[in-house]
Scaffold this motif. Structure first.
Motif, mmCIF file in Angstrom:
data_model
loop_
_atom_site.group_PDB
_atom_site.id
_atom_site.type_symbol
_atom_site.label_atom_id
_atom_site.label_comp_id
_atom_site.label_asym_id
_atom_site.label_seq_id
_atom_site.Cartn_x
_atom_site.Cartn_y
_atom_site.Cartn_z
ATOM 1 N N ALA A 75 19.419 55.201 52.705
ATOM 2 C CA ALA A 75 20.758 54.786 53.126
ATOM 3 C C ALA A 75 20.840 53.276 53.318
ATOM 4 O O ALA A 75 21.878 52.668 53.054
ATOM 5 C CB ALA A 75 21.144 55.503 54.417
ATOM 6 N N LEU A 76 19.760 52.650 53.771
ATOM 7 C CA LEU A 76 19.774 51.212 53.993
ATOM 8 C C LEU A 76 19.657 50.408 52.696
ATOM 9 O O LEU A 76 20.284 49.365 52.549
ATOM 10 C CB LEU A 76 18.643 50.805 54.944
ATOM 11 C CG LEU A 76 18.811 51.187 56.403
ATOM 12 C CD1 LEU A 76 17.539 50.879 57.176
ATOM 13 C CD2 LEU A 76 19.997 50.479 57.018
ATOM 14 N N VAL A 77 18.846 50.898 51.762
ATOM 15 C CA VAL A 77 18.563 50.128 50.555
ATOM 16 C C VAL A 77 19.648 50.276 49.496
ATOM 17 O O VAL A 77 19.985 49.315 48.812
ATOM 18 C CB VAL A 77 17.171 50.509 49.996
ATOM 19 C CG1 VAL A 77 16.932 49.896 48.644
ATOM 20 C CG2 VAL A 77 16.104 50.077 50.960
ATOM 21 N N CYS A 78 20.193 51.479 49.349
ATOM 22 C CA CYS A 78 21.242 51.643 48.342
ATOM 23 C C CYS A 78 22.526 51.008 48.881
ATOM 24 O O CYS A 78 22.792 51.006 50.076
ATOM 25 C CB CYS A 78 21.460 53.104 48.021
ATOM 26 S SG CYS A 78 22.427 53.978 49.242
ATOM 27 N N PHE A 79 23.283 50.466 47.989
ATOM 28 C CA PHE A 79 24.511 49.797 48.406
ATOM 29 C C PHE A 79 25.734 50.570 47.940
ATOM 30 O O PHE A 79 26.787 50.008 47.657
ATOM 31 C CB PHE A 79 24.532 48.356 47.886
ATOM 32 C CG PHE A 79 23.439 47.528 48.478
ATOM 33 C CD1 PHE A 79 23.462 47.197 49.822
ATOM 34 C CD2 PHE A 79 22.364 47.111 47.714
ATOM 35 C CE1 PHE A 79 22.453 46.449 50.386
ATOM 36 C CE2 PHE A 79 21.353 46.357 48.269
ATOM 37 C CZ PHE A 79 21.396 46.030 49.605
ATOM 38 N N ASP A 80 25.577 51.883 47.866
ATOM 39 C CA ASP A 80 26.668 52.782 47.510
ATOM 40 C C ASP A 80 26.990 53.627 48.740
ATOM 41 O O ASP A 80 26.112 54.270 49.315
ATOM 42 C CB ASP A 80 26.238 53.671 46.340
ATOM 43 C CG ASP A 80 27.368 54.529 45.810
ATOM 44 O OD1 ASP A 80 28.528 54.283 46.178
ATOM 45 O OD2 ASP A 80 27.075 55.453 45.019
ATOM 46 N N ALA A 81 28.235 53.625 49.141
ATOM 47 C CA ALA A 81 28.625 54.332 50.366
ATOM 48 C C ALA A 81 28.452 55.839 50.237
ATOM 49 O O ALA A 81 28.087 56.512 51.208
ATOM 50 C CB ALA A 81 30.067 53.990 50.724
ATOM 51 N N ALA A 82 28.682 56.390 49.061
ATOM 52 C CA ALA A 82 28.546 57.835 48.874
ATOM 53 C C ALA A 82 27.093 58.277 49.028
ATOM 54 O O ALA A 82 26.802 59.291 49.667
ATOM 55 C CB ALA A 82 29.086 58.241 47.504
ATOM 56 N N VAL A 83 26.174 57.503 48.472
ATOM 57 C CA VAL A 83 24.750 57.835 48.583
ATOM 58 C C VAL A 83 24.283 57.674 50.028
ATOM 59 O O VAL A 83 23.534 58.504 50.552
ATOM 60 C CB VAL A 83 23.918 56.953 47.621
ATOM 61 C CG1 VAL A 83 22.431 57.187 47.820
ATOM 62 C CG2 VAL A 83 24.303 57.238 46.190
ATOM 63 N N ALA A 84 24.732 56.614 50.685
ATOM 64 C CA ALA A 84 24.350 56.397 52.085
ATOM 65 C C ALA A 84 24.879 57.516 52.979
ATOM 66 O O ALA A 84 24.172 57.985 53.874
ATOM 67 C CB ALA A 84 24.870 55.048 52.559
ATOM 68 N N LEU A 85 26.104 57.965 52.735
ATOM 69 C CA LEU A 85 26.668 59.059 53.527
ATOM 70 C C LEU A 85 25.885 60.344 53.317
ATOM 71 O O LEU A 85 25.594 61.074 54.276
ATOM 72 C CB LEU A 85 28.141 59.259 53.174
ATOM 73 C CG LEU A 85 28.861 60.370 53.922
ATOM 74 C CD1 LEU A 85 28.937 60.040 55.407
ATOM 75 C CD2 LEU A 85 30.236 60.594 53.350
#
Length: 115
Positions: free
Chosen positions: A56-66
């Motif tokens: 969640a911290l490294v990816c900069f996509d909100a859907a993946v972080a959620l």
């Protein structure tokens, strides 16, 4: 700011890998089913949660972080419950613990049903 999130994600990934390694060593080295299940459920849930937090911290996509945050919540809610149910079922099936277990609280409550 981006560099700080990447470093935080790397630290969380490293900590998650260490906890997962400790869970695997506990499953291999501990003598009893109950102790093995304790190591796998506690350290495994923390390790998996930290790895998902790193995603969640490294990816900069909100859907993946959620999705990663929802996965952390799912791990923290289901792992202790499943470990408890497996331990209770194995105790009910008659699995004897190691000699290190001195107090058996389920056995001492003979008037109550196990299920």
């Amino acid at each position: 700011m981006t560099d700080a999130l990447i470093y935080l994600g790397c630290a969380a990934l490293l900590a998650g890998a260490i906890f997962t390694l400790l869970a695997a060593i506990g499953v291999l080295r501990l003598p009893d089913l109950y102790m093995r299940m304790h190591a796998a459920s506690k350290a495994g849930a923390v390790g998996g949660g930290l790895i998902l937090l790193a995603v969640a911290l490294v990816c900069f996509d909100a859907a993946v972080a959620l999705r990663a945050i929802i996965g952390v919540g799912f791990l923290l809610l289901t792992t202790p419950v499943s470990a408890h149910l497996l331990a209770r079922a194995s105790h009910y099936a008659g699995y004897r613990a190691d000699e290190l277990m001195e107090i058996d609280e389920l056995k001492s409550k003979s008037g109550q049903s196990l299920m």
